[in-house]
Design a protein around this motif. Structure first.
Motif, mmCIF file in Angstrom:
data_model
loop_
_atom_site.group_PDB
_atom_site.id
_atom_site.type_symbol
_atom_site.label_atom_id
_atom_site.label_comp_id
_atom_site.label_asym_id
_atom_site.label_seq_id
_atom_site.Cartn_x
_atom_site.Cartn_y
_atom_site.Cartn_z
ATOM 1 N N THR A 61 -13.005 -56.053 -2.315
ATOM 2 C CA THR A 61 -13.496 -54.479 -2.610
ATOM 3 C C THR A 61 -11.633 -54.799 -4.029
ATOM 4 O OG1 THR A 61 -10.666 -54.603 -0.687
ATOM 5 C CG2 THR A 61 -13.191 -54.130 -0.033
ATOM 6 N N PHE A 62 -10.552 -55.749 -3.857
ATOM 7 C CA PHE A 62 -10.685 -55.641 -5.056
ATOM 8 C C PHE A 62 -9.969 -54.582 -5.826
ATOM 9 C CE2 PHE A 62 -9.695 -56.567 -10.124
ATOM 10 C CZ PHE A 62 -9.738 -57.775 -9.848
ATOM 11 N N GLY A 63 -8.933 -53.504 -4.500
ATOM 12 C CA GLY A 63 -8.214 -52.479 -4.553
ATOM 13 C C GLY A 63 -9.076 -51.407 -5.121
ATOM 14 N N MET A 64 -9.947 -51.769 -5.047
ATOM 15 C CA MET A 64 -10.861 -50.387 -5.765
ATOM 16 C C MET A 64 -11.101 -48.771 -4.318
ATOM 17 S SD MET A 64 -11.911 -50.489 -8.683
ATOM 18 C CE MET A 64 -12.062 -51.496 -10.065
ATOM 19 N N GLU A 65 -10.604 -48.946 -3.377
ATOM 20 C CA GLU A 65 -10.708 -48.069 -3.022
ATOM 21 C C GLU A 65 -9.159 -47.343 -2.674
ATOM 22 O OE1 GLU A 65 -11.252 -49.255 1.903
ATOM 23 O OE2 GLU A 65 -10.111 -51.039 0.696
ATOM 24 N N THR A 66 -8.051 -47.445 -2.769
ATOM 25 C CA THR A 66 -6.783 -46.985 -3.664
ATOM 26 C C THR A 66 -7.384 -46.612 -5.016
ATOM 27 O OG1 THR A 66 -4.969 -47.578 -2.326
ATOM 28 C CG2 THR A 66 -4.387 -46.963 -4.515
ATOM 29 N N SER A 218 -6.262 -51.665 -10.706
ATOM 30 C CA SER A 218 -6.238 -52.211 -9.148
ATOM 31 C C SER A 218 -6.350 -53.598 -9.380
ATOM 32 C CB SER A 218 -8.214 -51.475 -9.352
ATOM 33 O OG SER A 218 -8.179 -52.562 -10.230
ATOM 34 N N TRP A 219 -5.586 -54.765 -10.184
ATOM 35 C CA TRP A 219 -5.398 -55.898 -10.304
ATOM 36 C C TRP A 219 -4.264 -55.855 -8.793
ATOM 37 C CZ3 TRP A 219 -0.883 -57.788 -11.408
ATOM 38 C CH2 TRP A 219 -0.822 -58.259 -12.766
ATOM 39 N N PRO A 220 -2.939 -54.882 -9.572
ATOM 40 C CA PRO A 220 -2.126 -54.860 -9.040
ATOM 41 C C PRO A 220 -2.571 -54.673 -7.628
ATOM 42 C CG PRO A 220 -1.303 -53.806 -10.829
ATOM 43 C CD PRO A 220 -2.861 -54.130 -10.885
ATOM 44 N N ILE A 221 -2.929 -53.806 -7.395
ATOM 45 C CA ILE A 221 -3.441 -53.494 -5.622
ATOM 46 C C ILE A 221 -4.198 -54.691 -5.149
ATOM 47 C CG2 ILE A 221 -4.731 -52.097 -3.719
ATOM 48 C CD1 ILE A 221 -3.781 -49.475 -6.192
ATOM 49 N N LEU A 222 -4.837 -55.803 -5.946
ATOM 50 C CA LEU A 222 -5.343 -56.279 -6.046
ATOM 51 C C LEU A 222 -4.534 -56.911 -4.524
ATOM 52 C CD1 LEU A 222 -8.104 -57.873 -4.546
ATOM 53 C CD2 LEU A 222 -6.939 -59.042 -7.027
ATOM 54 N N LEU A 223 -3.578 -57.946 -5.680
ATOM 55 C CA LEU A 223 -2.431 -58.880 -5.234
ATOM 56 C C LEU A 223 -1.683 -58.048 -3.744
ATOM 57 C CD1 LEU A 223 -0.927 -59.786 -8.865
ATOM 58 C CD2 LEU A 223 -2.769 -60.498 -7.380
ATOM 59 N N LEU A 224 -1.230 -56.486 -3.789
ATOM 60 C CA LEU A 224 -0.775 -56.339 -3.072
ATOM 61 C C LEU A 224 -1.996 -56.236 -1.720
ATOM 62 C CD1 LEU A 224 1.134 -53.528 -1.676
ATOM 63 C CD2 LEU A 224 -0.018 -52.631 -2.373
ATOM 64 N N SER A 225 -2.250 -55.797 -1.951
ATOM 65 C CA SER A 225 -3.665 -55.833 -0.748
ATOM 66 C C SER A 225 -3.803 -57.405 0.110
ATOM 67 C CB SER A 225 -5.044 -55.719 -0.680
ATOM 68 O OG SER A 225 -4.668 -54.357 -1.088
ATOM 69 N N VAL A 226 -3.840 -58.852 -0.977
ATOM 70 C CA VAL A 226 -3.965 -59.837 -0.514
ATOM 71 C C VAL A 226 -2.711 -59.849 0.228
ATOM 72 C CG1 VAL A 226 -3.957 -62.128 -1.229
ATOM 73 C CG2 VAL A 226 -5.700 -60.343 -2.309
ATOM 74 N N TYR A 362 4.840 -53.204 -8.884
ATOM 75 C CA TYR A 362 6.341 -53.305 -7.584
ATOM 76 C C TYR A 362 5.564 -53.884 -6.459
ATOM 77 C CZ TYR A 362 8.937 -51.309 -10.607
ATOM 78 O OH TYR A 362 10.520 -50.916 -11.841
ATOM 79 N N GLY A 363 4.396 -53.235 -6.031
ATOM 80 C CA GLY A 363 3.912 -53.494 -4.172
ATOM 81 C C GLY A 363 2.826 -55.028 -4.323
ATOM 82 N N ALA A 364 2.607 -55.298 -5.466
ATOM 83 C CA ALA A 364 1.880 -56.977 -5.559
ATOM 84 C C ALA A 364 3.500 -57.328 -4.748
ATOM 85 C CB ALA A 364 1.893 -56.935 -6.924
ATOM 86 N N LEU A 365 4.715 -57.589 -5.434
ATOM 87 C CA LEU A 365 6.046 -57.960 -6.188
ATOM 88 C C LEU A 365 6.872 -57.667 -4.508
ATOM 89 C CD1 LEU A 365 7.266 -57.606 -9.525
ATOM 90 C CD2 LEU A 365 6.743 -59.775 -8.418
ATOM 91 N N PHE A 366 6.704 -56.857 -4.020
ATOM 92 C CA PHE A 366 7.234 -56.913 -2.433
ATOM 93 C C PHE A 366 6.356 -57.162 -1.452
ATOM 94 C CE2 PHE A 366 7.957 -52.299 -4.658
ATOM 95 C CZ PHE A 366 9.369 -52.730 -5.255
#
Length: 474
Positions: A61-66, A218-226, A362-366
């Motif tokens: 989904t690659f962070g595409m929802e958010t 979305s790519w940072p959200i992808l990292l965040l999601s993963v 930031y979300g990905a790092l946290f």
């Protein structure tokens, strides 16, 4: 506030599809734990396989929802174009994923420990690809504030899934985890066709420039999601790899997976809240009172998840019958897992400050920090403490991400969270739970249930007196 009314209404509807749906699915847990007894290890295979599907769903989904909410609410963009572009991206990833899995099934199944059952991987890979394709249409229904349509599709899958499981396991007497995966594939494929009426209404248009902007978001959200999914499933993926007795690994994992199902009431509440809250947060981003609204949303989330915690722990002597009695030795993980789920929900609430200022890195790092904490606890602890290490790993992971997000967020984009009021409810809930644990085990079950119910009612009365009667939720 009108927005709080909308939040409460949508949460109730999404909650109905999530909570009722999960509850109905919970009826499958005693079914599985009866027909797949602890010693078979089949429920451990089920737990392990669904951990992998959750991880790959997040990737596809690659962070595409958010991202869809972010750009569909941008007045410079056309929602249909945003959806079309995102859907094309997710569809392409799903197609590549299936080609890779089917093309390299032998080495993949050997590595994952399913050399004798590659069909498990083929079925669940197809399921996760179809789920990824469904993700954005479900998301678009939320954007359009169509919770009834959303609920009907979710519930349709659930009822069909339950009916087929009853047919195969009860009437036909099947006992293999193979049928769990096969039924999931049938139901997922069937429900996919019901999106056709929604998809034909879309004015399809692919925008390459828009996709580049969406991907940068979305790519940072992808990292965040993963990282977030790893916080949920890494223990279930790692367990068979690091547990010293490989023959016993799936048995132990099955016990943990079965008991965690009882604790997942917290995940249901968080999911229902997220489905309703996320669209409102992005639509309210320009309002002057947005920070006060976010603070109030956090407070009520914590208050009511603590109430859910007390309800589950207070009625655990009854709820434990959801799983087979030979799995009961794992019940001690439930309060720990529920505490971790509350932390995860708080972390979700804290995440909006960086999403709204397009600083999702930031979300990905946290989440990365939280994932590292979880992995460290699990890799060290599983060989020594079995699935108890998995439970405490969740607390370490979510707790780390939650604290980092709070302290960094308060420096960059401070929100006036009512910490004192929240802390009071945490202390009260902890004290009430402490009283529950002090009830002597030799007392009859009805005594424990009576005391627990009284404490739950007192906590609910405190909420009513301090919050609801004052009309704060208007």
């Amino acid at each position: 506030m009108a927005n709080l009314k909308a939040l409460a209404k949508d949460t109730a509807i999404y909650g109905l599809s999530s909570i009722v749906g999960r509850f109905l699915n919970y009826l499958l847990v005693p079914l599985y734990t009866h027909y797949m007894p602890k010693a078979s290890g089949d429920y451990g295979v089920n737990t392990n396989m669904y951990a992998y599907t959750a991880l790959f769903f997040a990737i596809l989904t690659f962070g595409m929802e958010t991202t869809l909410f972010r750009y569909a609410n941008d007045e410079r963009e056309t929602p249909d174009t945003v959806f079309s572009t995102g859907f094309a991206m997710v569809g392409s990833l799903a197609a590549v994923f299936l080609l890779l899995v089917f093309g390299f099934i032998t080495p993949i199944s050997n590595y994952l420990g399913y050399a004798e059952h590659p069909e498990y991987l083929l079925m669940m890979a197809t399921v996760v690809a179809l789920d990824a394709l469904q993700a954005l249409p479900f998301c678009f229904l939320r954007f359009q504030h169509r919770p009834i349509r959303f609920m009907s599709l979710k519930m349709g899958f659930i009822f069909l899934n339950i009916a087929l499981n009853l047919l195969y396991f009860v009437l036909l007497g099947k006992t293999s985890v193979f049928y769990v995966f096969f039924i999931n594939l049938l139901c997922t494929g069937f429900i996919t066709f019901f999106f056709i009426p929604d998809l034909v209404k879309i004015r399809w248009k692919f925008d390459g420039a828009l996709l580049r902007r969406m991907l940068s978001y979305s790519w940072p959200i992808l990292l965040l999601s993963v990282m977030g999914i790893l916080n949920q499933v890494a223990d279930k993926i790692l367990f068979p790899k690091v547990y010293p007795d490989q023959a016993q690994a799936n048995v132990e994992l099955g016990v943990y997976g079965g008991c965690v199902k009882i604790a997942m009431i917290m995940a249901m509440i968080t999911q229902a809240f997220r489905f309703a809250y996320e669209p409102i947060v992005f639509s309210k981003a320009k309002d002057a009172d947005k920070n006060e609204y976010y603070a109030l949303g956090m407070k009520y989330f914590i208050i009511f998840t603590l109430l859910a915690f007390l309800c589950v722990m207070g009625w655990l002597p009854v709820l434990r019958y959801m799983i087979g009695s030979d799995y009961w030795d794992g019940l001690r993980v439930i309060p720990i897992v529920m505490a971790a789920e509350i932390m995860m929900g708080i972390y979700f609430n804290l995440s909006f400050w960086y999403k709204l200022i397009d600083k999702t890195i930031y979300g990905a790092l946290f989440s990365l920090a939280g994932c590292l904490a979880l992995l460290a606890v699990n890799i060290w602890g599983i060989p020594h403490y079995s699935y108890m290490a998995c439970a405490w790993g969740g607390v370490a992971g979510y707790g780390t991400a939650m604290l980092l997000s709070y302290f960094v967020g308060q420096r960059i984009n401070p929100i006036p969270y009512p910490i004192g009021s929240i802390a009071l409810y945490v202390i009260i809930a902890a004290a009430f739970y402490g009283v529950m644990t002090l009830v002597p085990s030799e007392w009859p079950m009805y005594c424990y249930l009576a005391i627990s119910t009284l404490l739950i009612l007192v906590y609910a009365a405190i909420i009513y007196k301090k919050e609801l009667r004052k009309g704060q939720v208007a």
